[in-house]
Design an enzyme around this catalytic site. Structure first.
Site, mmCIF file in Angstrom:
data_model
loop_
_atom_site.group_PDB
_atom_site.id
_atom_site.type_symbol
_atom_site.label_atom_id
_atom_site.label_comp_id
_atom_site.label_asym_id
_atom_site.label_seq_id
_atom_site.Cartn_x
_atom_site.Cartn_y
_atom_site.Cartn_z
ATOM 1 N N GLU A 1 0.911 7.524 0.149
ATOM 2 C CA GLU A 1 1.375 6.459 0.014
ATOM 3 C C GLU A 1 1.034 5.839 -1.095
ATOM 4 O O GLU A 1 -0.363 4.910 -1.199
ATOM 5 C CB GLU A 1 0.438 6.018 1.416
ATOM 6 C CG GLU A 1 0.888 6.459 2.671
ATOM 7 C CD GLU A 1 0.433 5.540 4.197
ATOM 8 O OE1 GLU A 1 -0.938 4.581 3.954
ATOM 9 O OE2 GLU A 1 0.887 5.874 5.548
ATOM 10 N N GLU B 1 3.573 10.880 9.447
ATOM 11 C CA GLU B 1 2.700 9.896 9.982
ATOM 12 C C GLU B 1 3.295 9.521 11.191
ATOM 13 O O GLU B 1 4.340 8.786 10.497
ATOM 14 C CB GLU B 1 1.478 9.392 9.109
ATOM 15 C CG GLU B 1 0.194 10.188 8.666
ATOM 16 C CD GLU B 1 -0.497 9.137 7.521
ATOM 17 O OE1 GLU B 1 -0.454 7.943 7.858
ATOM 18 O OE2 GLU B 1 -1.077 10.321 6.599
HETATM 19 C C1 FCB Z 1 -1.825 5.669 7.168
HETATM 20 C C2 FCB Z 1 -3.127 6.380 6.644
HETATM 21 C C3 FCB Z 1 -3.613 7.666 7.390
HETATM 22 C C4 FCB Z 1 -4.080 6.388 8.260
HETATM 23 C C5 FCB Z 1 -2.948 5.409 8.978
HETATM 24 C C6 FCB Z 1 -3.052 4.965 10.287
HETATM 25 O O1 FCB Z 1 -1.796 3.950 5.633
HETATM 26 O O2 FCB Z 1 -2.028 7.241 5.355
HETATM 27 O O3 FCB Z 1 -4.988 7.764 6.738
HETATM 28 O O4 FCB Z 1 -4.937 4.954 7.861
HETATM 29 O O5 FCB Z 1 -2.086 4.877 8.019
#
Ligand code: FCB
Length: 442
Positions: free
Chosen positions: A170, A352
């Site tokens: 990110e 994620e």
């Molecule tokens: C993302 C991050 C991760 C976590 C989630 C909730 O932006 O990559 O580390 O904190 O959000």
């Protein structure tokens, strides 16, 4: 609800579809005395930056409990584990490896390999060594070369043991949250810094891809980007323009250079002081081919036109998770389909996805039906995108366990495993049990 279900003909029920859980070094490890300082240590020590004034010094004590945690991961039956490497744990300031730190990760990686759990390594999940921030951090072009050097040494040290490398996690968060609005480390504020730091992050990605192609062509190498799809408050021309601008600024800015070798059109509208410092050859380096694209998705955002500032983000409508993010799974499938139509994507992995919920533990049980339902809706959204032709090959739940949620400290729980921070006891939540069952029933 107790189960996670997918249509019986779903590609996500093939054994070739990868299921995993994800974490990041600073959020779980602790073990601070065994590494150099990073920008998050400094940020946590600055008054008012972290909601509960906490820090990452102990976190989930994964530094000491990693063997139990690997067994926990194995008990979930997942195919893969996505972890990140703490740069200040494995590198010394003189540019040589810190062998103790390297051995720490080698032990974990070997234990995962022994259990046939594929290792997905993220090389940078935000914990920049503080000594590099002291010379400008991501505003300094040299940091990109320092990153490539670290990636060179660590990928040689891990040779033959890793399944996949992601260069960055990110870059939007590192640059925009860290150097433009300052709500993340290093806490720098100024529109003139956001795009400059983003460019150096993307350059770091490109340089690191060159190193990975040379050192470890057998692994699946790529990057992890997050997207918060932008929706207009109305169909008025002004709102549509505002929404498109926000999408270019927050989302496309980080992906377009990788596939199209250029920044989005709005670069022309930005004042010169806000522009990145692009040197000749940079865009070619950034646009290296990648073996996979990691996509992180949590929520969407709604925009309307603003008289002085182009766009204004509206407050998120219900239903919300405990961190205030709207639950809107439709945006997930729409995002995947839209990225697939805009770019020549390599195989996609959802690296994620998950939800913060206000969990409580009662007699050793966490009945997180709200999180379970979030997972159900979002797995369906991924399945919809696959049915519409997007090549998605894996899904990682964020997160394996509750952990240090950056500026929110320990107040927001994202785990499918509950962590009691007093005792460090782990308890698999109902969502974790359902995830395990989905995976084992394939
Ligand atoms: C993302 C991050 C991760 C976590 C989630 C909730 O932006 O990559 O580390 O904190 O959000």
């Amino acid at each position: 609800m107790t189960k996670l279900q997918l249509p019986s003909n779903s590609k996500m029920l093939d054994k070739s579809f990868t299921y995993g859980v994800a974490t990041a070094s600073f959020q779980i490890e602790g073990g601070k005395e065994h590494r150099l300082d990073c920008i998050w240590d400094t940020f946590c020590n600055t008054d008012g930056k972290i909601a509960d004034s906490s820090n990452g010094e102990v976190a989930c004590d994964h530094y000491n409990l990693w063997q139990d945690d690997v067994a926990l991961i194995d008990s979930l039956g997942v195919d893969a584990y996505r972890l990140s490497i703490s740069w200040p744990r494995v590198m010394l300031q003189d540019g040589t490896l810190n062998q103790d730190g390297v051995d720490y990760y080698l032990n974990i990686i070997n234990a995962l390999n022994d259990r046939n759990i594929k290792v997905y390594v993220t090389l940078y999940h935000w914990d920049l060594p503080q000594y590099l921030e002291d010379t400008g951090g991501w505003l300094n072009r040299q940091t990109a070369y320092a990153f490539a050097h670290y990636v060179d040494l660590i990928s040689k040290a891990f040779k033959g043991k890793v399944h996949s490398y992601a260069t960055l996690n990110e870059p939007f968060c590192s640059s925009y949250l860290g150097y433009e609005i300052g709500v993340h480390a290093p806490g720098i504020v100024g529109k003139e810094y956001g795009r400059k730091s983003a460019h150096h992050l993307l350059l770091a990605h490109g340089l690191a891809m060159q190193v990975l192609k040379e050192n470890t062509p057998e692994t699946m190498n790529g990057i992890v980007l997050n997207f918060t799809p932008c929706y207009p408050a109305s169909n008025s021309e002004a709102d549509l323009y505002a929404t498109d601008f926000a999408d270019q600024y927050f989302n496309q800015w980080y992906i377009k250079p990788i596939f199209d070798k250029c920044y989005p059109d709005i670069i022309k509208d930005l004042p010169t002081e806000h522009q990145p410092d692009i040197q000749s050859g940079d865009m070619e380096i950034i646009a290296q081919s990648i073996d996979f694209l990691g996509i992180n998705f949590y929520t969407r955002a709604i925009y309307k036109a603003h008289p002085d500032d182009i766009y204004e983000q509206l407050p998120a409508p219900a239903p919300l998770t405990d961190i205030g993010w709207e639950i809107y799974p439709k945006a997930f499938s729409e995002l995947l389909v839209s990225l697939d139509s805009k770019y020549q994507l390599p195989p996609v992995y959802i690296t994620e996805n998950g939800a913060a919920m206000d969990d409580s533990i009662d007699q050793g049980v966490v009945n997180d039906d709200d999180r379970l339902s979030y997972y159900q809706q979002h797995l369906n959204a991924v399945n919809d995108a696959i049915e519409q032709g997007v090549d998605i090959q894996g899904y990682f739940a964020w997160s394996l366990m509750d952990n240090f949620e950056w500026a929110e400290g320990y107040l927001k729980r994202f785990g499918i495993v509950y962590v009691d921070y007093e005792t460090q006891k782990r308890t698999i939540k109902k969502s974790g049990l359902a995830y395990k069952e989905l995976i084992s029933n394939r």
